[in-house]
Design a protein around this motif. Structure first.
Motif, PDB file in Angstrom:
ATOM      1  N   THR A  35       1.139  -1.114   0.176  1.00 47.97           N
ATOM      2  CA  THR A  35       0.301   0.328   0.034  1.00 47.97           C
ATOM      3  C   THR A  35       1.161   1.266   0.200  1.00 47.97           C
ATOM      4  OG1 THR A  35      -0.381   0.145   2.656  1.00 47.97           O
ATOM      5  CG2 THR A  35      -1.998  -1.721   1.606  1.00 47.97           C
ATOM      6  N   GLU A  58      -5.013  -4.867   0.303  1.00 47.13           N
ATOM      7  CA  GLU A  58      -6.505  -4.952   1.488  1.00 47.13           C
ATOM      8  C   GLU A  58      -5.330  -5.363   3.162  1.00 47.13           C
ATOM      9  OE1 GLU A  58     -10.562  -6.099   0.334  1.00 47.13           O
ATOM     10  OE2 GLU A  58      -9.341  -7.370  -1.059  1.00 47.13           O
ATOM     11  N   ASP A 103      -3.044  -5.533   9.826  1.00 48.12           N
ATOM     12  CA  ASP A 103      -3.823  -3.949   9.974  1.00 48.12           C
ATOM     13  C   ASP A 103      -4.824  -4.790   8.342  1.00 48.12           C
ATOM     14  OD1 ASP A 103      -5.820  -2.362  10.092  1.00 48.12           O
ATOM     15  OD2 ASP A 103      -4.123  -0.527   9.058  1.00 48.12           O
ATOM     16  N   ASN A 116      -8.447  -4.265   6.073  1.00 49.82           N
ATOM     17  CA  ASN A 116      -9.465  -3.742   5.392  1.00 49.82           C
ATOM     18  C   ASN A 116      -9.541  -4.465   4.523  1.00 49.82           C
ATOM     19  OD1 ASN A 116     -11.313  -1.359   5.252  1.00 49.82           O
ATOM     20  ND2 ASN A 116     -10.074  -0.133   4.348  1.00 49.82           N
ATOM     21  N   LYS A 156     -12.551  -4.952   2.139  1.00 53.92           N
ATOM     22  CA  LYS A 156     -13.608  -4.542   1.274  1.00 53.92           C
ATOM     23  C   LYS A 156     -15.187  -5.366   1.709  1.00 53.92           C
ATOM     24  CE  LYS A 156     -11.191  -3.271  -2.801  1.00 53.92           C
ATOM     25  NZ  LYS A 156     -10.419  -3.919  -4.393  1.00 53.92           N
ATOM     26  N   GLY A 180     -15.792  -7.125   4.302  1.00 54.48           N
ATOM     27  CA  GLY A 180     -15.566  -6.682   5.514  1.00 54.48           C
ATOM     28  C   GLY A 180     -15.185  -7.874   6.588  1.00 54.48           C
ATOM     29  N   HIS A 186     -12.785  -9.097   7.922  1.00 56.24           N
ATOM     30  CA  HIS A 186     -11.761  -9.041   8.503  1.00 56.24           C
ATOM     31  C   HIS A 186     -12.535  -8.826   9.754  1.00 56.24           C
ATOM     32  CE1 HIS A 186     -12.569  -4.940   7.509  1.00 56.24           C
ATOM     33  NE2 HIS A 186     -11.641  -5.146   8.328  1.00 56.24           N
ATOM     34  N   THR A 187     -13.320  -7.952  10.244  1.00 56.89           N
ATOM     35  CA  THR A 187     -14.266  -7.853  11.853  1.00 56.89           C
ATOM     36  C   THR A 187     -14.930  -9.610  12.506  1.00 56.89           C
ATOM     37  OG1 THR A 187     -16.376  -8.034  11.044  1.00 56.89           O
ATOM     38  CG2 THR A 187     -14.922  -5.653  10.288  1.00 56.89           C
TER      39      THR A 187
END
Length: 113
Positions: free
Chosen positions: A21, A66, A80, A82, A84, A86, A88-89
């Motif tokens: 990133t 991601e 970390d 992220n 797209k 969701g 990972h939550t």
């Protein structure tokens, strides 16, 4: 659990923009004893280990952009996510580690969810 191994002399700097990133590229060069090019490879290997650990749980493609991985000089790494989607939550804490093996010729990385 996910593991990966990469030959340390394999230069990955030419694919740096694809796998890292913008934030990761800005942070390159801060791992003691690891050159900038080696750190690109190390981050690639850590991402591979993280993806291998996550995939059986989320069963979906995860792009390199991601996830942000920050290797530390002590052999740990911050992860970390992220995604797209969701997803990972739902994973909880992801732990990642690295070390050199075989006379510092390879990076061995691992991750657990």
């Amino acid at each position: 659990i996910g593991i990966d191994i990469e030959k340390a002399s394999t230069l990955k700097s030419r694919i740096e923009r694809k796998i890292l990133t913008p934030n990761e590229r800005e942070k390159l060069g801060h791992v003691e004893g690891v050159s900038r090019d080696e750190e690109v490879l190390l981050r690639f290997s850590l991402k591979e280990a993280v993806y291998k650990a996550m995939h059986p749980l989320i069963n979906q493609y995860v792009g390199f952009q991601e996830a942000e991985i920050t290797p530390k000089s002590d052999g740990t790494a911050l992860v970390d996510l992220n995604l797209k989607s969701g997803q990972h939550t739902k994973l909880g804490t992801i732990t990642a580690n690295w070390r050199t093996v075989l006379d510092d010729q390879y990076y061995l990385t691992s991750a657990s969810v």
